[in-house]
Design an enzyme around this catalytic site. Structure first.
Site, PDB file in Angstrom:
ATOM      1  N   ASP A 123     -23.711  61.661 -21.724  1.00 30.96           N
ATOM      2  CA  ASP A 123     -23.020  62.132 -22.922  1.00 30.96           C
ATOM      3  C   ASP A 123     -21.563  62.465 -22.633  1.00 30.96           C
ATOM      4  OD1 ASP A 123     -25.654  62.054 -23.932  1.00 30.96           O
ATOM      5  OD2 ASP A 123     -25.970  64.152 -23.439  1.00 30.96           O
ATOM      6  N   GLU A 183     -26.471  59.926 -33.818  1.00 30.50           N
ATOM      7  CA  GLU A 183     -26.211  61.268 -33.324  1.00 30.50           C
ATOM      8  C   GLU A 183     -24.822  61.280 -32.701  1.00 30.50           C
ATOM      9  OE1 GLU A 183     -29.415  61.862 -30.579  1.00 30.50           O
ATOM     10  OE2 GLU A 183     -28.851  60.176 -29.330  1.00 30.50           O
TER      11      GLU A 183
END
Length: 549
Positions: free
Chosen positions: A15, A188
């Site tokens: 991420d 997301e």
């Protein structure tokens, strides 16, 4: 230009949120159940990255009892040019059972990237993966996934945007802007950028598995309406074939494995511009074991060069959307292939800051440097999600040697010290000094946990003279061999046979029900256990990890 290899940050570094301020680049990554939390890496050339600091290092968030793969997710770095402050948004995923993803999102700020950071300010519990955007007019916005729990509605939910007051953290009205720009679903990690009069919304999609990707849309106004990239496909992925997966909240999508790519699961990216006007995306990726769909190293950080086409859409420089194992970066640059090696002899009352601990923080109550040794006081068993005495570093290669020298005298069969490989409290491999079953001598034995099941290799046992041994674990593509010696100049002897540790991977562990397993990554560790009186101490002379890529 110089050609470099992906990943640029090997091992558990998922991420990635990339940021440039002046000549300096920074990347923040998720840390899940590990402390200190939120790794921040630094580079001046985009090729060589070093761990600079952690944003959460003083017990700001309690991670004890965290189930895999919850914890600290998707930190987002930003810089407000008007105030000269760095901002960090992140979420604490507390519960995933029943697909009820209970997350609390927070923001922090600092005048310097190294801190001190302000105390985390609560934002919202609407979902996860928050990011901040600082607009040119001085307004600030937060984007996040609104987690959907209703039956019959598209999961995992809407991407929502709201104006937010900084530094106070008061959130305005939420605006639902999209459920995705492709048919991959599971959007997301929203991130906002502004370029040539448009607001661009970058999303992760396709789930955390082999269908992962980065997709994009744009709008003239920040709350939309957003138009999707006209290709209808991700702008970066390892699996460029079309996929229809709307309504699937997440999945491994093993059918999307690309047999022609060295890197898999490419997705969840963030955008950065160089001082010379070149554009790059840092994104996560994985490297499976050969011939398998297991990923021990978890999700790593990769880099791709991008460009804006004539229609004003972002795309890879070669016009494709397939993530590459090699990338060109500006200047004459050479990657340091030994940068991830560790050789720590605990000099000057100091240990390597790459050491992390699962579930709880490091304190002098249980770990300290003294006279050139790392002293680890034993506490809970390695099955504990509360206080295991583990000092660990990220595994960064599929081929390496882990080595240490430990002195330890157990007074009870519940006291041990040694070295091993660790994924979480239910999945690990531990080579330890312990008492023989008759409580007469110190012996060397292997203890293993696989999806919560304990296995003690008591048939492979060696008596340890003088309570001291050098230990080595030879790891190669998911297989491990254990070696020991009792004299520094002596020959290494093998303990037991070859151990299959391929299950110590994202897909091989038992994560929350409904998940494919985990998405954190493998660690190497030294540690101690004392379920007797919490008084025994393992004494470690050094800790080394030498990669053999």
């Amino acid at each position: 230009m110089s050609k470099i290899q992906n990943p640029i940050i090997p091992g558990m570094a998922p991420d990635p949120s990339i940021l440039r301020v002046g000549e300096d680049y920074y990347i923040a990554t998720s840390t899940f159940h590990w402390q200190p939390a939120i790794q921040i890496f630094h580079s001046r050339d985009l090729a060589n990255w070093k761990l600079l600091t952690y944003a959460l290092s003083a017990g700001e968030i309690d991670l004890q009892g965290t189930n895999t793969p919850a914890g600290i997710w998707a930190p987002h770095l930003s810089y407000d040019k008007q105030t000269g402050k760095y901002w960090l948004a992140f979420c604490h995923l507390q519960n995933m059972a029943g697909r009820e993803f209970n997350a609390e999102s927070y923001i922090m700020s600092a005048d310097q990237i190294t801190g001190p950071w302000t105390k985390p300010t609560y934002l919202t519990s609407i979902g996860f993966d928050p990011s901040l955007f600082h607009d040119e007019d001085g307004k600030h916005y937060v984007a996040v996934l609104e987690w959907e729990t209703r039956e019959g509605y598209q999961a995992p939910g809407h991407i929502v945007i709201a104006e937010v007051d900084l530094p106070g953290g008061q959130v305005g009205e939420w605006h639902r802007v999209t459920t995705g720009f492709t048919t991959r679903g599971c959007v997301e990690a929203p991130q906002l950028y502004k370029h040539d009069g448009y607001y661009y919304l970058l999303l992760a999609s396709g789930g955390t598995g082999y269908a992962h990707g980065v997709e994009i849309g744009r709008a003239k106004e920040i709350f939309g309406p957003y138009e999707p990239n006209p290709t209808g496909e991700p702008i970066i992925t390892s699996a460029p074939h079309h996929l229809f997966s709307l309504g699937d909240p997440d999945a491994g999508h093993f059918e999307m494995y690309n047999p022609h790519s060295r890197i898999q699961k490419s997705g969840h990216g963030s955008l950065v511009e160089t001082p010379a006007g070149r554009w790059y995306i840092a994104h996560l990726m994985s490297r499976p074991l050969p011939g398998q769909k297991l990923n021990p190293l978890g999700r790593e950080t990769s880099l791709q060069e991008m460009r804006w086409n004539q229609a004003g859409w972002l795309e890879m420089v070669d016009g494709s959307n397939l993530a590459k194992a090699e990338v060109d970066v500006p200047g004459t640059v050479k990657q340091d292939q030994q940068a991830s090696d560790i050789d720590d002899h605990f000099a000057a009352d100091h240990y390597d800051h790459r050491f992390m601990t699962p579930y709880h923080g490091q304190s002098r109550d249980w770990v300290a440097v003294q006279d050139g040794h790392l002293l680890i006081s034993g506490r809970n068993s390695l099955f504990s999600q509360v206080a295991p005495s583990i000092m660990a570093t990220r595994a960064t290669s599929l081929h390496y040697d882990l080595q240490t020298k430990v002195t330890f005298h157990p007074d009870h069969y519940s006291e041990t010290a040694g070295v091993g490989l660790y994924y979480d409290a239910n999945n690990w491999f531990y080579v330890r000094l312990c008492q023989s079953d008759d409580e007469r001598v110190t012996v060397l034995r292997v203890l293993q946990a696989k999806q919560g099941t304990r296995k003690d290799y008591y048939w492979d046992e060696v008596v340890v003279p003088n309570d001291q041994a050098e230990l080595r674990i030879h790891y190669d593509n998911g297989q491990a061999q254990v070696y020991y010696r009792f004299a520094s100049a002596g020959a290494w002897q093998q303990l037991g046979g070859r151990y299959d540790l391929a299950y110590l991977s994202d897909e091989g562990v038992n994560g929350e029900p409904g998940e494919i397993g985990g998405f954190t990554g493998l660690f190497n560790f030294i540690g101690a256990v004392d379920a007797y009186q919490h008084q025994s101490v393992g004494k470690f002379a050094y800790y080394s990890v030498h990669n053999r890529d």
